[in-house]
Scaffold this motif. Structure first.
Motif, PDB file in Angstrom:
ATOM      1  N   UNK B  93      40.673  36.277  52.031  1.00 23.88           N
ATOM      2  CA  UNK B  93      41.995  36.081  51.543  1.00 23.88           C
ATOM      3  C   UNK B  93      42.716  34.772  52.119  1.00 23.88           C
ATOM      4  N   UNK B  94      42.331  34.437  53.191  1.00 21.15           N
ATOM      5  CA  UNK B  94      42.635  33.282  53.790  1.00 21.15           C
ATOM      6  C   UNK B  94      42.682  31.990  53.055  1.00 21.15           C
ATOM      7  N   UNK B 134      38.479  41.088  43.544  1.00 24.83           N
ATOM      8  CA  UNK B 134      39.271  41.635  44.783  1.00 24.83           C
ATOM      9  C   UNK B 134      40.462  41.730  44.641  1.00 24.83           C
ATOM     10  N   UNK B 135      41.074  42.962  45.056  1.00 20.45           N
ATOM     11  CA  UNK B 135      42.511  43.205  44.901  1.00 20.45           C
ATOM     12  C   UNK B 135      43.120  42.237  46.013  1.00 20.45           C
ATOM     13  N   UNK B 136      42.578  41.585  46.854  1.00 24.68           N
ATOM     14  CA  UNK B 136      43.031  40.863  47.881  1.00 24.68           C
ATOM     15  C   UNK B 136      43.491  39.479  47.022  1.00 24.68           C
ATOM     16  N   UNK B 138      45.181  39.311  44.217  1.00 22.52           N
ATOM     17  CA  UNK B 138      46.662  39.398  43.693  1.00 22.52           C
ATOM     18  C   UNK B 138      47.619  39.646  44.846  1.00 22.52           C
ATOM     19  N   UNK B 139      47.106  40.032  45.947  1.00 25.27           N
ATOM     20  CA  UNK B 139      48.036  40.046  47.103  1.00 25.27           C
ATOM     21  C   UNK B 139      47.982  38.541  47.845  1.00 25.27           C
ATOM     22  N   UNK B 142      50.802  37.007  45.652  1.00 24.94           N
ATOM     23  CA  UNK B 142      52.386  37.413  45.832  1.00 24.94           C
ATOM     24  C   UNK B 142      52.298  36.946  47.402  1.00 24.94           C
ATOM     25  N   UNK B 143      51.602  36.689  48.332  1.00 26.22           N
ATOM     26  CA  UNK B 143      51.854  36.071  49.557  1.00 26.22           C
ATOM     27  C   UNK B 143      52.380  34.386  49.189  1.00 26.22           C
ATOM     28  N   UNK B 193      32.819  42.947  44.642  1.00 29.44           N
ATOM     29  CA  UNK B 193      32.703  44.128  45.677  1.00 29.44           C
ATOM     30  C   UNK B 193      32.360  45.381  44.922  1.00 29.44           C
ATOM     31  N   UNK B 194      32.677  45.627  43.701  1.00 29.70           N
ATOM     32  CA  UNK B 194      32.323  47.018  43.231  1.00 29.70           C
ATOM     33  C   UNK B 194      30.968  46.825  42.652  1.00 29.70           C
ATOM     34  N   UNK B 396      32.493  53.802  43.734  1.00 31.73           N
ATOM     35  CA  UNK B 396      33.135  53.007  43.171  1.00 31.73           C
ATOM     36  C   UNK B 396      33.702  53.598  41.674  1.00 31.73           C
TER      37      UNK B 396
END
Lengths: 446, 446
Positions: B93-94, B134-136, B138-139, B142-143, B193-194, B396
């Motif tokens: 994510x970073x 991975x959903x991260x 879209x997070x 947003x960040x 991931x899935x 999943x």
């Protein structure tokens, strides 16, 4: 291991050396190293409560214990009231980013509710620090998409190096509102990096409340001292702020990385940072009921989460409040000793009052020496001292003048190391001022 | 230690157990643990080159070695060409956040140059992933302040679970341009991931180039396999992307946290993430000349930087390319064994082709069983298996159907553990389908 010794160790700056007085110390302990070792071996990925329940619980427990030591209001403790709590992050910057995101989104929602849409409002959100706030604050503001021109730098007072909230901050916020901006976030610092100045948290919170802005307290270094009753007054007013972070990896004997963030209402973080919970990360028990605490992933930028809580738990459980306080007091006593010597010496002046274990001093301009020449002598002093390898100092600038930073507190430091460093500084200054004189000064080192 | 054993260990999920088949494995090794231990004891804060030269250099060296193992183009290697290089971060994510910030700011600058100002443009920057990203992602979008409505989810192909770049991606980008948006960033995944699907990197890069968008490759898990020549083709086209990240803490025997990010041009990161270099952090030598490599703090969100490079260096130096490849191949062989058993068994079906060491399987609807009943049987199977404590599976959803994920690769895993897990799965399924039947199925567990 042979290669490590031959190729890596000689190229390190030894932060663990008792002769390290630069930056802020990165303190450490056997308990912390053991905690890190065990966490590395168990190696859980504590993104959700379900993925490693004890990892989440130990982190929450350690945060609550430290909050108690700091006498934070119960609202910040996950196991006391309803909504408060926290998370252990890697750096203060991350604590700023996640709280900035929460404050940003809350401001956008409020604005949208009032105006029927938040479109285009982001560039009009304003954030506030001082010229003494760590530069990472403006970087964090840029990361979350604030417009750099809406990140305000309030001038700190020349004497105090801190903010006058009722005057400058309020005036700046009001002017921003008048020009259509939305005051959104204030970063107050307890123990600035440059000189350990302390912003008045309560006064800042009072002003910010008038404008609906989030107040975050960055107590990365000096927060450690606030576990001692005699320093706790620096946190007065914390009961009125939205969040506070401090880093036990600085002064509380916990190796990198360990930045504790507490918020009054964790939902304000998770509203912005909730991962969308793909199927492989949902948290339900066998009966389909939601289980466990807030998932740590929903209070941070990333998903993966190291078991950082273990080392902090082990440090507190091993040493207890009294030994940790004793450690702080011992460092402060050594810094006082150095401060007294510098203050009483004709060649030096202490530039700002010492509050914790950092002494800011410089060569005193005397005998016809100009301020500029005193700065040059200070630079040369630092360069020569650092070249000996027997002490390591850093510098800063206060009021336009070069100031040397002597930060006591490296874990293995004892009075004798501080005395030796003082003698080295004294002798080197004598060489410079009486020997070659300022004429012999070479290029600057910072 | 007594408390740790009594109060913490029983509450852990044991990711290091050879019976752990959930999520992705967090692999580990003696070399990594030793590296983390030594880094914790030396405890340098490697924010700048000057603050710990060897910490910066070891990290750069380890990144270059791993880039060579992955046969990344020399442009990504800091010690080969001019501008490339990387940094070791905590999470994927970073890596997404820092590259998103760089891409965002570059797009704003381009737009500003073309239109005389970037004001208000941020909400119009568009980013692209698939419904398997991975959903991260879209997070992270947003960040950094992207408008959620401008974060596009391209449907992955039902068969491949990956993106059709020349069709869907290109069409979506063109439609966005037509409606005034600015395609800015594409996240391609190698090993979702899935189901471990692989997006076609080269095709995505070709399309993105037409629109001037940044392409980032998230190879967090499957990137590890690409050190083997037989898997390297999954990275074909990487020479045309802007950045790639992968996490040795997943499959390359390196304990948390260790996410490697390489970029073609580090200046594109530092343009956005350069800390303003306060006086106490400038990097000049005694003669006032700039020294050292790019400071790690200028390629990440925070300032503080753990010595993560050491453990990765020690893992590669201790085991070498051949042992690391052997480790990957052994895991893949075990996954193949499990896949063959599931495929050949009348009660199961393998849902998507196994690419690495993850097998996605489900109960086969047979003998009048509906798809829904097969899903329920799968849920019950996972719940019962996990309750034994003898194996841990995750699930999943693929094409609306519940799918069980069997991820081989926990460090201590041997063939016998996979065989035992298979026998447990087989026996439990028999109990469910022949014994109590689906009527006995209790509430779902995920």
């Amino acid at each position: 291991m042979e290669e490590l010794r031959a190729a890596v160790v000689p190229g390190m700056v030894h932060w663990a050396s008792p002769n390290f007085f630069a930056f802020f110390p990165a303190t450490n302990s056997a308990a912390a190293i053991a905690g890190e070792l065990i966490a590395s071996a168990m190696n859980p990925v504590g993104f959700t409560w379900l993925a490693a329940p004890a990892a989440t619980e130990v982190e929450a427990l350690a945060l609550d214990w430290l909050a108690q030591l700091l006498r934070l209001p119960p609202a910040f403790m996950g196991r006391h009231c309803g909504a408060g709590g926290g998370v252990i992050l890697g750096t203060t910057s991350e604590a700023m980013v996640v709280t900035l995101v929460a404050a940003r989104d809350a401001a956008l929602r409020r604005a949208a509710a009032g105006r029927g849409g938040s479109g285009g409002l982001l560039p009009r959100l304003a954030a506030y620090g001082t010229d003494q706030t760590h530069s990472t604050f403006s970087k964090a503001c840029r990361v979350v998409g604030l417009d750099p021109s809406s990140v305000r730098t309030i001038p700190a007072g020349a004497e105090t190096q801190c903010i006058n909230a009722h005057c400058y901050l309020k005036h700046c916020m009001q002017a921003d509102v008048d020009s259509g901006l939305v005051p959104t976030y204030v970063c107050a610092t307890v123990g600035t990096t440059s000189t350990n100045a302390v912003d008045p948290i309560g006064a800042i919170a009072d002003v910010a409340r008038e404008f609906g802005a989030w107040v975050h307290v960055d107590a990365a270094y000096a927060g450690g001292a606030c576990i001692c009753p005699e320093f706790r007054h620096h946190l007065d007013g914390v009961e009125r702020v939205d969040s506070i972070s401090m880093s036990p990896h600085k002064w509380l004997l916990t190796c990198l990385d360990c930045t504790c963030l507490w918020v009054r209402d964790t939902r304000r973080l998770t509203d912005s940072l909730l991962d969308t919970n793909p199927v492989y990360l949902v948290k339900k028990d066998a009966a389909g009921e939601p289980v466990g605490s807030t998932d740590l992933k929903d209070m941070q930028v990333g998903i993966g989460h190291r078991f950082r809580g273990l080392k902090l738990w082990m440090v507190m459980r091993t040493y207890g409040a009294s030994k940790l306080q004793q450690h702080i007091r011992s460092d402060v006593a050594m810094a006082k000793m150095f401060e007294a010597r510098a203050r009483d010496d004709e060649w030096f002046e202490v530039v700002v009052p010492r509050r914790f274990a950092l002494v800011c001093f410089r060569v005193r301009p005397r005998g016809g020496m100009t301020e500029q020449e005193a700065d040059e002598a200070g630079r040369e002093l630092m360069a020569r001292v650092n070249r000996t390898g027997k002490a390591f100092l850093a510098s800063t600038v206060v009021g336009g003048r070069l100031v040397l930073r002597f930060a006591v507190g490296s874990t293995l430091q004892e009075q004798r190391h501080v005395r030796s460093a003082w003698e080295l500084i004294k002798k080197t200054t004598a060489d410079i001022l009486q020997g070659a004189g300022t004429a012999g000064i070479q290029g600057p080192i910072h």
